[in-house]
Design a protein around this motif. Structure first.
Motif, PDB file in Angstrom:
ATOM      1  N   LEU A 138     101.214  53.381 -38.581  1.00  0.00           N
ATOM      2  CA  LEU A 138     101.656  52.825 -37.303  1.00  0.00           C
ATOM      3  C   LEU A 138     103.079  52.287 -37.373  1.00  0.00           C
ATOM      4  O   LEU A 138     103.821  52.346 -36.389  1.00  0.00           O
ATOM      5  N   GLY A 139     103.471  51.742 -38.528  1.00  0.00           N
ATOM      6  CA  GLY A 139     104.768  51.091 -38.625  1.00  0.00           C
ATOM      7  C   GLY A 139     104.729  49.706 -37.993  1.00  0.00           C
ATOM      8  O   GLY A 139     103.752  49.324 -37.329  1.00  0.00           O
ATOM      9  N   GLU A 140     105.796  48.934 -38.165  1.00  0.00           N
ATOM     10  CA  GLU A 140     105.806  47.544 -37.690  1.00  0.00           C
ATOM     11  C   GLU A 140     105.600  47.445 -36.186  1.00  0.00           C
ATOM     12  O   GLU A 140     104.718  46.742 -35.705  1.00  0.00           O
ATOM     13  N   PHE A 141     106.427  48.177 -35.422  1.00  0.00           N
ATOM     14  CA  PHE A 141     106.346  48.039 -33.963  1.00  0.00           C
ATOM     15  C   PHE A 141     105.089  48.697 -33.407  1.00  0.00           C
ATOM     16  O   PHE A 141     104.520  48.233 -32.416  1.00  0.00           O
ATOM     17  N   GLY A 142     104.657  49.769 -34.063  1.00  0.00           N
ATOM     18  CA  GLY A 142     103.408  50.387 -33.647  1.00  0.00           C
ATOM     19  C   GLY A 142     102.227  49.459 -33.859  1.00  0.00           C
ATOM     20  O   GLY A 142     101.325  49.391 -33.025  1.00  0.00           O
TER      21      GLY A 142
ATOM     22  N   VAL B 144     102.659  37.432 -39.787  1.00  0.00           N
ATOM     23  CA  VAL B 144     101.838  37.691 -40.969  1.00  0.00           C
ATOM     24  C   VAL B 144     102.634  38.517 -41.970  1.00  0.00           C
ATOM     25  O   VAL B 144     103.411  39.402 -41.593  1.00  0.00           O
ATOM     26  N   ALA B 145     102.434  38.197 -43.252  1.00  0.00           N
ATOM     27  CA  ALA B 145     102.947  39.021 -44.343  1.00  0.00           C
ATOM     28  C   ALA B 145     101.731  39.504 -45.125  1.00  0.00           C
ATOM     29  O   ALA B 145     100.882  38.701 -45.506  1.00  0.00           O
ATOM     30  N   LEU B 146     101.647  40.808 -45.363  1.00  0.00           N
ATOM     31  CA  LEU B 146     100.432  41.346 -45.959  1.00  0.00           C
ATOM     32  C   LEU B 146     100.754  42.465 -46.945  1.00  0.00           C
ATOM     33  O   LEU B 146     101.759  43.163 -46.817  1.00  0.00           O
ATOM     34  N   SER B 147      99.864  42.588 -47.925  1.00  0.00           N
ATOM     35  CA  SER B 147     100.030  43.619 -48.943  1.00  0.00           C
ATOM     36  C   SER B 147      99.363  44.910 -48.493  1.00  0.00           C
ATOM     37  O   SER B 147      98.690  44.956 -47.460  1.00  0.00           O
ATOM     38  N   LYS B 148      99.510  45.966 -49.296  1.00  0.00           N
ATOM     39  CA  LYS B 148      99.003  47.288 -48.921  1.00  0.00           C
ATOM     40  C   LYS B 148      97.483  47.380 -48.982  1.00  0.00           C
ATOM     41  O   LYS B 148      96.910  48.388 -48.561  1.00  0.00           O
ATOM     42  N   ARG B 149      96.813  46.352 -49.515  1.00  0.00           N
ATOM     43  CA  ARG B 149      95.350  46.420 -49.558  1.00  0.00           C
ATOM     44  C   ARG B 149      94.717  46.177 -48.191  1.00  0.00           C
ATOM     45  O   ARG B 149      93.514  46.411 -48.011  1.00  0.00           O
ATOM     46  N   PHE B 150      95.511  45.711 -47.225  1.00  0.00           N
ATOM     47  CA  PHE B 150      94.986  45.439 -45.885  1.00  0.00           C
ATOM     48  C   PHE B 150      95.147  46.678 -44.998  1.00  0.00           C
ATOM     49  O   PHE B 150      96.113  47.423 -45.107  1.00  0.00           O
TER      50      PHE B 150
ATOM     51  N   GLY C  31     105.763  37.280 -32.405  1.00  0.00           N
ATOM     52  CA  GLY C  31     105.525  37.063 -33.821  1.00  0.00           C
ATOM     53  C   GLY C  31     106.286  38.067 -34.653  1.00  0.00           C
ATOM     54  O   GLY C  31     107.248  38.694 -34.197  1.00  0.00           O
ATOM     55  N   ASP C  32     105.833  38.255 -35.880  1.00  0.00           N
ATOM     56  CA  ASP C  32     106.508  39.166 -36.801  1.00  0.00           C
ATOM     57  C   ASP C  32     105.500  39.646 -37.839  1.00  0.00           C
ATOM     58  O   ASP C  32     104.493  38.976 -38.109  1.00  0.00           O
ATOM     59  N   THR C  33     105.758  40.800 -38.411  1.00  0.00           N
ATOM     60  CA  THR C  33     104.955  41.303 -39.530  1.00  0.00           C
ATOM     61  C   THR C  33     105.901  41.782 -40.623  1.00  0.00           C
ATOM     62  O   THR C  33     106.973  42.313 -40.333  1.00  0.00           O
ATOM     63  N   THR C  34     105.506  41.581 -41.863  1.00  0.00           N
ATOM     64  CA  THR C  34     106.306  42.043 -42.986  1.00  0.00           C
ATOM     65  C   THR C  34     105.408  42.279 -44.192  1.00  0.00           C
ATOM     66  O   THR C  34     104.207  41.999 -44.142  1.00  0.00           O
ATOM     67  N   THR C  35     105.986  42.784 -45.263  1.00  0.00           N
ATOM     68  CA  THR C  35     105.234  43.102 -46.463  1.00  0.00           C
ATOM     69  C   THR C  35     105.190  41.909 -47.412  1.00  0.00           C
ATOM     70  O   THR C  35     106.152  41.155 -47.517  1.00  0.00           O
ATOM     71  N   SER C  36     104.064  41.754 -48.084  1.00  0.00           N
ATOM     72  CA  SER C  36     103.910  40.724 -49.106  1.00  0.00           C
ATOM     73  C   SER C  36     103.482  41.377 -50.409  1.00  0.00           C
ATOM     74  O   SER C  36     102.684  42.309 -50.403  1.00  0.00           O
ATOM     75  N   LEU C  37     104.013  40.881 -51.522  1.00  0.00           N
ATOM     76  CA  LEU C  37     103.624  41.383 -52.832  1.00  0.00           C
ATOM     77  C   LEU C  37     102.588  40.484 -53.502  1.00  0.00           C
ATOM     78  O   LEU C  37     102.105  40.798 -54.590  1.00  0.00           O
TER      79      LEU C  37
ATOM     80  N   LEU D   6      98.111  37.665 -48.663  1.00  0.00           N
ATOM     81  CA  LEU D   6      98.276  37.447 -47.230  1.00  0.00           C
ATOM     82  C   LEU D   6      98.901  36.083 -46.946  1.00  0.00           C
ATOM     83  O   LEU D   6      98.470  35.069 -47.486  1.00  0.00           O
ATOM     84  N   ALA D   7      99.914  36.074 -46.105  1.00  0.00           N
ATOM     85  CA  ALA D   7     100.540  34.834 -45.645  1.00  0.00           C
ATOM     86  C   ALA D   7     100.557  34.834 -44.121  1.00  0.00           C
ATOM     87  O   ALA D   7     100.845  35.857 -43.498  1.00  0.00           O
ATOM     88  N   ILE D   8     100.224  33.694 -43.538  1.00  0.00           N
ATOM     89  CA  ILE D   8     100.135  33.571 -42.085  1.00  0.00           C
ATOM     90  C   ILE D   8     100.994  32.402 -41.633  1.00  0.00           C
ATOM     91  O   ILE D   8     100.885  31.297 -42.172  1.00  0.00           O
ATOM     92  N   SER D   9     101.850  32.640 -40.672  1.00  0.00           N
ATOM     93  CA  SER D   9     102.663  31.562 -40.103  1.00  0.00           C
ATOM     94  C   SER D   9     102.485  31.578 -38.592  1.00  0.00           C
ATOM     95  O   SER D   9     102.734  32.599 -37.948  1.00  0.00           O
TER      96      SER D   9
END
Length: 354
Positions: free
Chosen positions: A6-10, A93-99, A125-131, A134-137
């Motif tokens: 989907l990508g970020e905006f999708g 949210v920042a999330l890893s590839k396991r989600f 809001g915003d979404t980004t990658t986490s290594l 999961l982080a939620i703000s």
């Protein structure tokens, strides 16, 4: 579904495409560089919370749906603690590839359930990658008339100290979950020793957590409720608290915050601290002092507030509100009066995130 498809905006569009603003103050929500809000006749309240996997939540025992609900309620509680009305929410949210996309759908389902309960609009809001997990703000925006806002610094000598609901249940729910998690991993380790070829992710067979009769404790930990209903009762009764905050880090810590910022002392009575039956039973099972759990446990998200002594009769008539003590002069300190009459200095032993 892999989020990368989907990508970020999708992904943002997928999660928010059917969100329709409910508040007049929401002029424009999701879909542009900024949300547009209008508060021409009110003060704007803004609060933010960050929740980190492994620090604030454990996905071993909290579902993504419950996590979304709780993440929203934590922020709504702060607006209510200022005697305000929550209106909008921004979710990052920042999330890893396991989600997966489905994981985020569940998270948003819980978050939106909480927001719809209090007529709050998700506006961005915003979404980004986490290594690292999961982080939620989340940032929540609310409103209140200037004369209605309640701060922590308004308590006065002889004011009554009140709390809503009951205390310590969320903490005991956490202890219960941690105990069952430990039992599960012990069984899993024993199973893997006997079956070396088993997958590391394969669940231990026949494991059933012991939650019977403890459902209230689990609900208080996994799905807390912000006490906007108490704010409604106070307004209906014509009571404006002199100070107020929500109990997120523990009653002891919050009392000391009010005492410090209001330059006052306090006396609270152990016998008056509201404790649910399940909390008391669980504390006994863990061989813990139930009063200590109620004072220091945290995550109750009940309201702690002070009112003028003249409101005593009104407070006694309010459902779900308990009078636990009174405000004193600063030089008298912050004290707990035990059931046997002994006095103990209240110390901040609640949750400290740093």
């Amino acid at each position: 579904m892999d989020i990368a498809k989907l990508g970020e905006f999708g992904l943002i569009n997928h999660l928010t495409k059917d969100i329709k603003p409910q508040n007049k103050s929401t002029k424009y929500g999701v879909g542009d560089d900024c949300a547009v809000l209008s508060y021409p006749e009110s003060e704007v309240l803004v609060t933010t919370d960050m929740l980190m996997e492994g620090i604030h939540f454990d996905l071993t025992y909290i579902s993504m749906r419950h996590l979304g609900y709780k993440s929203a309620m934590v922020n709504l509680s702060d607006i209510f603690a200022m005697n305000g009305t929550p209106r909008q929410m921004v979710v990052s949210v920042a999330l890893s590839k396991r989600f997966t996309v489905e994981d985020l759908e569940e998270f948003y389902a819980g978050l939106r359930e909480a927001c719809e309960k209090w007529n709050v609009d998700v506006v961005g809001g915003d979404t980004t990658t986490s290594l690292t997990g999961l982080a939620i703000s989340i940032t929540c925006i609310g409103e209140a008339r200037n004369e209605d806002i309640v701060y922590r610094n308004g308590a006065h000598d002889t004011d009554l100290i009140c709390v809503s609901g009951d205390l310590g249940a969320a903490y005991m729910g956490l202890q219960l979950l941690e105990r069952e998690k430990a039992v599960y991993y012990q069984m899993l380790n024993e199973y893997q020793k006997k079956h070396p070829s088993a997958s590391a992710q394969q669940p231990a067979p026949d494991f059933q957590p012991d939650f019977a009769g403890k459902e209230y404790l689990l609900q208080r930990q996994l799905q807390p409720e912000a006490r906007g209903d108490i704010i409604g009762q106070l307004k209906q009764a014509g009571i404006r608290p002199t100070s107020m905050m929500d109990i997120s880090d523990g009653l002891s810590s919050e009392l000391l915050h009010i005492c410090k910022q209001s330059n006052c002392g306090c006396r609270i009575y152990e016998k008056n601290i509201p404790i649910d039956y399940q909390t008391a039973v669980m504390a006994e099972e863990f061989n813990m002092n139930v009063t200590t759990c109620a004072l220091n446990g945290g995550e109750d998200y009940e309201l702690l507030f002070t009112v003028p002594i003249g409101d005593h009769e009104k407070i006694e008539q309010m459902e779900g509100v308990h009078l636990i003590g009174h405000v004193t002069r600063a030089e008298l300190g912050a004290m707990l009066i035990a059931r046997d009459g002994q006095e103990f200095v209240i110390k901040a032993q609640g949750w400290n995130p740093l």
